[in-house]
Scaffold this motif. Structure first.
Motif, short mmCIF file in Angstrom:
data_model
loop_
_atom_site.label_atom_id
_atom_site.label_comp_id
_atom_site.label_asym_id
_atom_site.label_seq_id
_atom_site.Cartn_x
_atom_site.Cartn_y
_atom_site.Cartn_z
N ASP A 1 -9.79 14.07 -16.70
CA ASP A 1 -8.32 14.01 -16.68
C ASP A 1 -7.72 15.38 -16.95
O ASP A 1 -6.73 15.79 -16.29
N ALA A 2 -8.32 16.10 -17.92
CA ALA A 2 -7.81 17.45 -18.21
C ALA A 2 -8.01 18.37 -17.02
O ALA A 2 -7.11 19.16 -16.67
N GLN A 3 -9.19 18.25 -16.38
CA GLN A 3 -9.44 19.09 -15.20
C GLN A 3 -8.49 18.73 -14.06
O GLN A 3 -7.98 19.62 -13.35
N ALA A 4 -8.26 17.42 -13.88
CA ALA A 4 -7.33 17.00 -12.83
C ALA A 4 -5.92 17.49 -13.12
O ALA A 4 -5.19 17.94 -12.22
N THR A 5 -5.53 17.43 -14.39
CA THR A 5 -4.20 17.93 -14.76
C THR A 5 -4.10 19.43 -14.52
O THR A 5 -3.09 19.94 -14.00
N HIS A 6 -5.18 20.14 -14.88
CA HIS A 6 -5.19 21.58 -14.63
C HIS A 6 -5.11 21.89 -13.13
O HIS A 6 -4.36 22.78 -12.70
N ALA B 1 -3.83 19.93 -10.86
CA ALA B 1 -2.49 19.59 -10.39
C ALA B 1 -1.50 20.69 -10.72
O ALA B 1 -0.63 21.03 -9.90
N ARG B 2 -1.65 21.27 -11.94
CA ARG B 2 -0.75 22.38 -12.30
C ARG B 2 -1.00 23.58 -11.39
O ARG B 2 -0.04 24.24 -10.94
N GLU C 1 -2.20 23.48 -8.34
CA GLU C 1 -1.68 23.15 -7.01
C GLU C 1 -0.16 23.25 -6.98
O GLU C 1 0.42 23.75 -6.00
N GLU C 2 0.46 22.77 -8.04
CA GLU C 2 1.93 22.85 -8.09
C GLU C 2 2.40 24.30 -8.13
O GLU C 2 3.39 24.67 -7.45
#
Length: 379
Positions: free
Chosen positions: A193-198, A200-201, A203-204
């Motif tokens: 989840d942390a890696q996915a959040t990172h 996503a950030r 990518e954003e």
């Protein structure tokens, strides 16, 4: 032969069409007053080249930014795959160690049921003073007799306590392992989840950077487009003013007949400057037309006379042909009459000869005696 002729005609038609297109292009270049008078707009061409270069540079920058973001995404994905592979390998290693240490085959509860050496490990029900095993005929023990019941009960109770303790230990160990597995799963899920959040950030942020770069490029392109349109309007206004001034001061709107003459060929005129023919030219043309008309009238009269002669000659030839045909018919009739009289004479002669043969030569008919004598003489 037909195919070769057809291909030749096709090539000739293509060559004629190419020459016609080149001639049209040449006429368009010659009859375009603006390009002929003002020439090519070099500044507009340079602006177009500059706009194209800026557009290509903006596209290259976009592609470079996209390539950088793709490289970052690929690196992140490789890191995640490597971490997942490490976690899977560590978990498999721990599971294998637990199985080797805690789940050995000899420590299982059911091992005593299917142990291949349990027959050799067992002891007889009754042991005498000697180590020999008595048979049924010795009457030393009987079927169904249990001499070691107390010892067997104590051993069963001990085995039961041991199995119960083993079950409790295995349940506790299974619960500990389950808790450890849940903790590892939770840690893995949190890490993912942390890696996915990172990601996503990242990518954003990349998307925001790309949108900002695209907006800046669009603004620059819009400014360039507005400047180009403004320059184009200014050039068009200047060109219109120059055209108006040129038309006002040139000989195009005047009645000077000298401007219509071609500078390289005096016998030709310039179509875009020609105002019409002079009265002298019109009188010369009418005179020439009158001469041509008289010549044509004389030619027609000569043709009419020639046609009359040809008609009279044709009629005389037809009359001569008719006379020759009449003579031919008469000669044919005379020939037919002579041929008929000759055939009649031949028929009469043949009839007279046949009558002579029948009345004089063939009057004596041969008898049977004549035939018999003829046969005898032939033998």
């Amino acid at each position: 032969m037909y195919n070769i002729k057809q291909s030749t005609d096709t090539k000739e038609a293509a060559a004629i069409e190419a020459r016609r297109n080149r001639e049209k292009e040449r006429q368009n270049r010659f009859f375009n007053v603006r390009n002929r008078v003002m020439g090519v707009d070099v500044q507009a061409l340079n602006n177009q080249v500059g706009d194209r270069k800026r557009r290509e540079a903006a596209e290259r920058s976009k592609e470079a930014a996209y390539g950088t973001s793709q490289v970052q995404y690929d690196v992140v994905v490789q890191m995640l795959e490597k971490e997942e592979a490490d976690r899977t390998r560590q978990l498999a290693k721990k599971v294998q160690e637990f199985r080797e240490q805690k789940q050995q085959l000899k420590n299982g509860r059911e091992f005593s049921l299917w142990d291949p050496g349990q027959v050799w490990k067992g002891l007889p029900t009754y042991l005498s003073y000697s180590n020999t095993y008595p048979g049924p005929a010795s009457l030393q023990y009987f079927s169904g007799e249990d001499l070691d019941r107390d010892t067997r009960l104590r051993m069963q109770q001990g085995q039961f306590r041991y199995n119960l303790e083993r079950q409790q230990q295995e349940q506790q160990q299974a619960k500990v392992d389950e808790n450890y597995t849940d903790a590892l799963s939770n840690q893995l899920r949190l890490a993912m989840d942390a890696q996915a959040t990172h990601l996503a950030r990242l990518e954003e942020s990349c998307r925001a950077a790309m949108m900002c770069a695209m907006a800046n490029a669009n603004k620059a392109q819009a400014a360039v487009q507005a400047g180009r349109q403004r320059c184009e309007r200014q050039r068009e206004q200047k060109a219109n003013l120059a055209e108006i001034q040129h038309q006002s001061t040139s000989d195009l709107l005047t009645e000077n007949p000298q401007v219509t003459q071609h500078p390289m060929a005096p016998y030709r005129v310039l179509p875009y400057c020609w105002k019409g023919m002079t009265p002298e030219q019109q009188a010369a043309i009418r005179k020439e037309q009158e001469v041509q008309r008289s010549k044509k009238q004389a030619h027609r009269q000569a043709e009419k006379t020639l046609d009359t002669e040809w008609k009279s000659q044709t009629m005389s030839s037809a009359q001569a042909v008719l006379e020759l045909e009449e003579q031919e018919r008469e000669l044919c009739a005379v020939f037919q009459r002579g041929l008929g009289s000759f055939n009649q004479q031949l028929a009469n002669e043949q009839k007279a000869q046949q009558d002579y043969l029948n009345s004089v030569i063939y009057t004596n008919q041969p008898t049977a005696q004549y035939h018999q004598q003829f046969n005898t003489s032939s033998r």
